[in-house]
Motif scaffolding. Structure first.
Motif, short mmCIF file in Angstrom:
data_model
loop_
_atom_site.label_atom_id
_atom_site.label_comp_id
_atom_site.label_asym_id
_atom_site.label_seq_id
_atom_site.Cartn_x
_atom_site.Cartn_y
_atom_site.Cartn_z
N SER A 1 0.06 -8.55 8.43
CA SER A 1 1.15 -7.29 8.49
C SER A 1 0.28 -6.52 7.38
CB SER A 1 2.60 -7.66 7.93
OG SER A 1 3.25 -6.45 7.81
N ALA A 2 -0.04 -6.88 6.31
CA ALA A 2 -0.69 -6.11 5.24
C ALA A 2 -1.95 -5.63 5.76
CB ALA A 2 -1.11 -6.82 3.96
N ARG B 1 4.42 -17.93 7.07
CA ARG B 1 4.79 -16.73 6.50
C ARG B 1 3.70 -15.77 5.67
NH1 ARG B 1 9.54 -18.31 4.65
NH2 ARG B 1 8.75 -19.06 2.65
N MET B 2 2.78 -16.64 5.08
CA MET B 2 1.97 -15.96 4.27
C MET B 2 0.97 -15.38 5.24
SD MET B 2 1.12 -18.61 1.19
CE MET B 2 -0.42 -18.01 0.71
N GLU B 3 0.66 -16.19 6.39
CA GLU B 3 -0.40 -15.81 7.50
C GLU B 3 0.26 -14.36 7.88
OE1 GLU B 3 -1.77 -18.57 10.46
OE2 GLU B 3 -2.21 -19.76 9.00
N SER B 4 1.32 -14.49 8.21
CA SER B 4 2.28 -13.31 8.84
C SER B 4 1.89 -11.96 7.98
CB SER B 4 3.50 -13.63 9.33
OG SER B 4 4.21 -12.52 9.85
N ASN B 5 2.28 -12.44 6.49
CA ASN B 5 2.17 -11.14 5.81
C ASN B 5 0.99 -10.69 5.49
OD1 ASN B 5 5.16 -11.61 5.14
ND2 ASN B 5 4.77 -12.75 3.19
N ARG B 6 -0.11 -11.50 5.49
CA ARG B 6 -1.48 -11.01 5.52
C ARG B 6 -1.96 -10.17 6.81
NH1 ARG B 6 -3.14 -16.67 3.92
NH2 ARG B 6 -3.11 -16.71 1.65
N LYS C 1 5.80 -21.86 4.95
CA LYS C 1 5.31 -20.90 4.01
C LYS C 1 4.00 -20.38 4.56
CE LYS C 1 7.24 -22.48 -0.22
NZ LYS C 1 6.93 -23.11 -1.64
N SER D 1 -1.37 -2.85 8.03
CA SER D 1 -0.73 -1.79 7.32
C SER D 1 -1.94 -0.87 6.64
CB SER D 1 0.27 -2.01 6.37
OG SER D 1 0.67 -1.07 5.36
#
Length: 144
Positions: free
Chosen positions: A34-35, A27-32, A24, A38
């Motif tokens: 990626s955001a 994944r949260m680091e990856s999402n951050r 988790k 972006s």
């Protein structure tokens, strides 16, 4: 011995929860990340568009200044062209009148005269019988 399996199972559960928590977190680091990428792309695109707007406004201003320079010249040439067309029409009418007098004289006197046909200058102005004179122009003749 029954205590050991529960320890193993509780230790395995802790490892399992730790593994899930680690996934988790990744994944949260990856999402951050990626955001963040972006947002950076979006900001870069916005900056590019703002720069394009500034460049296009500048080009538009330059073109408007050129138009302001060329419109009076165009109007002058258009006016001169109208005058020249009127003069061509008047001279053509005079020539037709003189040719009619020559035809009358030819008919009356019986003497053959070389009366050339008058082309219609408004239909094919490029075919008018004109002396072969070069047209001189320079690259900066339209600049003020």
């Amino acid at each position: 011995m029954s205590a050991k399996p529960s320890r193993l199972s509780s230790s395995s559960e802790e490892d399992f929860h730790h593994l899930i928590d680690e996934r988790k977190r990744k994944r949260m680091e990856s999402n951050r990340e990626s955001a963040r990428r972006s947002r950076m792309k979006k900001q870069q695109r916005l900056d590019d568009l703002v720069n394009d707007i500034a460049r296009l406004k500048s080009e538009n201003g330059q073109l408007q200044m050129q138009i302001e320079v060329y419109v009076p010249q165009y109007m002058k040439f258009e006016s001169e062209n109208t005058i020249l067309r009127t003069q061509v029409a008047e001279l053509t009418e005079r020539l037709q009148y003189l040719n009619s007098i020559l035809r009358f004289m030819e008919e009356f006197s019986g003497m053959a005269m070389d009366i050339q046909e008058i082309p219609d200058p408004l239909l094919k102005p490029w075919q008018l019988p004109c002396p072969a004179q070069p047209i001189t122009a320079s690259a900066n003749m339209f600049l003020i």
